[in-house]
Design an enzyme around this catalytic site. Sequence first.
Site, PDB file in Angstrom:
ATOM      1  N   HIS A  90       0.871  -1.174   0.000  1.00 19.77           N
ATOM      2  CA  HIS A  90       0.000   0.000   0.000  1.00 19.77           C
ATOM      3  C   HIS A  90       0.907   1.223   0.000  1.00 19.77           C
ATOM      4  CE1 HIS A  90      -3.053   2.923   1.083  1.00 19.77           C
ATOM      5  NE2 HIS A  90      -3.999   1.992   0.930  1.00 19.77           N
ATOM      6  N   HIS A 170      -8.554  27.946 -49.118  1.00 23.53           N
ATOM      7  CA  HIS A 170      -8.895  26.717 -49.846  1.00 23.53           C
ATOM      8  C   HIS A 170      -7.717  26.258 -50.727  1.00 23.53           C
ATOM      9  CE1 HIS A 170     -13.027  27.559 -48.639  1.00 23.53           C
ATOM     10  NE2 HIS A 170     -12.843  28.781 -49.102  1.00 23.53           N
ATOM     11  N   GLN A 251     -15.462   9.741  -2.087  1.00 24.68           N
ATOM     12  CA  GLN A 251     -14.139   9.453  -1.534  1.00 24.68           C
ATOM     13  C   GLN A 251     -13.054  10.208  -2.298  1.00 24.68           C
ATOM     14  OE1 GLN A 251     -11.454   5.555  -1.516  1.00 24.68           O
ATOM     15  NE2 GLN A 251     -13.030   5.459   0.075  1.00 24.68           N
ATOM     16  N   SER A 299      18.324  13.323 -45.287  1.00 24.61           N
ATOM     17  CA  SER A 299      17.873  12.078 -45.903  1.00 24.61           C
ATOM     18  C   SER A 299      19.073  11.168 -46.086  1.00 24.61           C
ATOM     19  CB  SER A 299      17.222  12.360 -47.267  1.00 24.61           C
ATOM     20  OG  SER A 299      17.040  11.168 -47.991  1.00 24.61           O
ATOM     21  N   LYS A 305      18.487  17.471 -48.987  1.00 27.11           N
ATOM     22  CA  LYS A 305      17.290  17.735 -48.202  1.00 27.11           C
ATOM     23  C   LYS A 305      17.586  18.347 -46.824  1.00 27.11           C
ATOM     24  CE  LYS A 305      13.639  15.287 -48.515  1.00 27.11           C
ATOM     25  NZ  LYS A 305      12.658  14.214 -48.272  1.00 27.11           N
ATOM     26  N   VAL A 346      -5.169   5.520 -14.193  1.00 30.69           N
ATOM     27  CA  VAL A 346      -5.146   6.548 -15.243  1.00 30.69           C
ATOM     28  C   VAL A 346      -4.349   7.768 -14.798  1.00 30.69           C
ATOM     29  CG1 VAL A 346      -6.597   8.123 -16.577  1.00 30.69           C
ATOM     30  CG2 VAL A 346      -7.305   5.754 -16.267  1.00 30.69           C
TER      31      VAL A 346
END
Length: 459
Positions: A90, A170, A251, A299, A305, A346
């Site tokens: 615990h 767009h 709790q 690269s 690159k 979690v």
Amino acid sequence: MSLSTITALSPLDGRYAPKLSALRPIMSEHGYMHRRVQVEVAWFIALSDAGFAEFKPLTTGARAYLLSLVKNFSEADSAAIKEIEKTTNHDVKAVEYWIKSKFEARPELEKAAEFVHFACTSEDINNTSHALQLRSGRDQVILPGLDRIMLKLREMSHAFADVPMLSRTHGQTASPTTVGKEMANVVMRLQTACDKIAAVKIMGKMNGAVGNYNAHLSAWPEFDWEAFSKKVIETPEPLGLGLTFQPYSIQIEPHDYMAELFDAVARANTILIDLSRDIWGYVSLGYFKQRLKAGEIGSSTMPHKVNPIDFENAEGNLGLANALLKHLAEKLPISRWQRDLTDSTVLRNIGVALGYAALAYTSLLTGLNKLEINEEALAADLDASWEVLAEPIQTVMRRFGVQGAYEKLKEVTRGKTVTAEALHALIQSLEIPQAEKDRLLAMTPGSYTGKAGELARRV
């Protein structure tokens, strides 16, 4: 297999470990234990001042010693608590036993040892410890990381306030803006998001097994335990916790503030995903160059690159952070009846969620600091896009009552390669005042930026 940066399961503790050194002491299990000790000590000292005949006020020396346990808490102390946990199975009880072990050979503290963790449920210690972790993580890592990005973007807003840039709505050519104004847009969005993060009240409760002070009142029925609990939670550190008191709970603390905080951080992250993708696109268009780093390879097969890897890294890690933050925000406020343990496992991933965010902020800032503006590429795009001046021309035509202004410009420009000469010929043919013709003839795509420069300098 031994645990190291190359055997770690999480890249946060492996490949990216050096970049998270500021977050690790706060959000690790060691940080969690540290805050548990802080809460237990604050509660214990406060109990001594509550006026109970059975627990007299602690001496100055005893208080200083107890506070030193918090101030000087070390990884060795965490390891000692973990060793105790092997027996207790615990974790909170292990913290209690460790504190009591520090009372040995100190008669004043040994006599009062049973007031360590007095009337507390484990969640009283855990929820306040998580709150302390989150407050530190937010104030020491998350907000400063976002502030550094905002500072850089504000600097870019001012430096490039008057550098014209072709807009793309767009994906198509549209009314020009300036590079600085586009950065200013993000600054303002991010400032709003940061204000929301900073405004979240970090809450804590210390009210027993189901939130009703049952055990507390069984010991001292006439004592105002709610007021006492609030005082411990809201009194500034080190004698209190400096949090916001949560008066109603089961709790567990309801975790609604956590959901609010995680949603707020995720909103900031979403803004930065948007920025990362836009900068990536501008690099692709040649609007920005990236400063080279000696020895770096873009690269394995294409030597020319220079990839926008920092923005790609930021986008990917912001996405991971938001996936976790979204789950935390949706799951944590839900608990079956008065308590289930689904939140416990979690909650151990809060540091992971914030870690991916902090990592992304570092990558994004690194990328921003590498950028160099390419005014030649910006100017070339503008010079090839005279069709964007159809908007001001038809607007002036409308001002002077020229019938079918929009339709006339649509016929001349839509889907066509528009030249300055064609537009100028149209302007010359218009039945509008000569001064207005001259103003339109003097206009270029690079000069048609409205208030962009002013707006960029304003942030």
